[in-house]
Design an enzyme around this catalytic site. Structure first.
Site, PDB file in Angstrom:
ATOM      1  N   GLU A 279     -17.811  31.746  18.882  1.00 38.79           N
ATOM      2  CA  GLU A 279     -17.971  32.618  20.073  1.00 38.79           C
ATOM      3  C   GLU A 279     -16.822  32.736  21.029  1.00 38.79           C
ATOM      4  OE1 GLU A 279     -22.133  33.343  22.252  1.00 38.79           O
ATOM      5  OE2 GLU A 279     -21.054  31.936  23.159  1.00 38.79           O
TER       6      GLU A 279
ATOM      7  N   GLU B 245     -29.704  27.431  24.660  1.00 39.68           N
ATOM      8  CA  GLU B 245     -28.577  27.035  25.040  1.00 39.68           C
ATOM      9  C   GLU B 245     -28.254  26.767  26.539  1.00 39.68           C
ATOM     10  OE1 GLU B 245     -25.942  30.449  24.291  1.00 39.68           O
ATOM     11  OE2 GLU B 245     -24.047  29.301  24.348  1.00 39.68           O
TER      12      GLU B 245
HETATM   13  C1  LER Z   1     -22.701  32.881  27.162  1.00 36.89           C
HETATM   14  O1  LER Z   1     -21.674  32.541  27.946  1.00 36.89           O
HETATM   15  C2  LER Z   1     -23.089  32.291  25.932  1.00 36.89           C
HETATM   16  O2  LER Z   1     -22.285  31.331  25.756  1.00 36.89           O
HETATM   17  C3  LER Z   1     -23.741  32.920  25.052  1.00 36.89           C
HETATM   18  O3  LER Z   1     -23.877  32.168  23.818  1.00 36.89           O
HETATM   19  C4  LER Z   1     -25.136  33.147  25.552  1.00 36.89           C
HETATM   20  O4  LER Z   1     -26.129  33.485  24.728  1.00 36.89           O
HETATM   21 MN    MN Z   2     -22.597  30.392  23.540  1.00 36.69          MN
END
Ligand code: LER
Ligand code: MN
Length: 275
Positions: free
Chosen positions: A248, A154
């Site tokens: 998220e 990512e």
């Molecule tokens: C951190 O900002 C994020 O987006 C997470 O998914 C990192 O693992």
């Molecule tokens: Mn993330």
């Protein structure tokens, strides 16, 4: 078909971070199922903790998939990273992640390398840091493949790493390193800061896109900021994306509302998902 997913953090020290549900895994799984999610993504402190959880039973009871495991606990709790200037610390970071890969793979879940990529520093220049990171991604990806799952990498925005910010840079790093078992994770919050066009960046990923972190411009649930999801949904459609949209986001105004708003947005913007 695109599937829906929601994050659960079990890392107390990550409090204030962008995770929908916190602390109580069983309650979070019950809520996620009741709201119609297909899967959960867990941010756990370690592989040991994951292995001690009654995950198999919880997932079976609620008929949920485990989509992914965040490895950032290694950074939050131990300040480990794959681009540390110290060879011992890089090895400890890889070992931490390898155990997370194994713990997730037992449930068919992919591990995520986000914060664990680290940053270059005064002790280690950018090219060397990227070199180490690429080598680790290739090794860890090959290990994940032996466990029957891809690994996810990512890119993060400029305030979280100075290494890789955009999907195209990530793709190039993986290609240079020969990290063929690693797929890209597109986090819409980071992309909103770093990409020229979110939709075009997604299209360029093609089948190398492995996972999406669904968030709005302000890192709240989709629909609570100013991202335009129409071109994003069209881009995912165009590349036949069949993975997860995983929320998220900050638990704002609270976990339940953030999760329900996410499901509403998935049903509104992403055709055929969330049914
Ligand atoms: C951190 O900002 C994020 O987006 C997470 O998914 C990192 O693992
Ligand atoms: Mn993330």
């Amino acid at each position: 078909m695109i599937r829906s997913c929601v994050t659960i953090s079990l890392v107390d020290q990550a409090r204030g971070g962008p995770f929908v549900f916190w602390d109580d895994l069983a309650a979070a799984c019950t809520d996620a199922k009741a709201m119609g999610f297909d899967a959960v993504e867990i941010f756990a402190p370690s592989a040991d903790v994951l292995e001690q959880l009654p995950l198999k039973e919880l997932l079976a009871d609620q008929q949920l998939q485990l989509a992914a495991i965040g490895t950032g606990g290694g950074w939050v709790l131990h300040r480990l990273s794959l681009s540390s200037a110290s060879a011992d610390e890089r090895k400890a970071a890889e070992d931490f992640i390898r155990r997370m890969i194994d713990a997730g793979a037992r449930h068919g879940a992919m591990a995520i390398i986000g914060s664990m990529q680290g940053s270059f520093s005064q002790e280690l220049d950018r090219q060397s840091a990227l070199g180490y990171l690429g080598e680790s991604l290739a090794r860890l990806g090959a290990h994940a493949a032996t466990q029957g799952v891809p690994l996810l990498y990512e890119p993060l925005n400029r305030y979280e790493t100075n290494l890789v910010h955009r999907l195209e840079q990530a793709d190039q790093l993986l290609a240079r390193a020969g990290a063929e078992h690693v797929r890209l994770l597109a986090d819409l919050f980071h992309m909103n800061i770093e990409e020229v066009s979110i939709a075009e960046a997604l299209c360029r990923c093609g089948d190398r896109l492995g996972h999406v972190h669904l968030a709005d411009s302000n890192r709240q649930a989709a629909g609570l900021g100013h991202l335009d999801y129409k071109p994003i949904a069209e881009a995912l459609d165009k590349i036949n994306y069949g993975g997860y949209l995983s929320a998220e986001v900050f638990p704002l105004p609270n976990s339940q509302e953030a999760a329900m708003q996410t499901m509403r947005a998935i049903r509104t913007f992403f055709a055929a998902a969330g049914d």
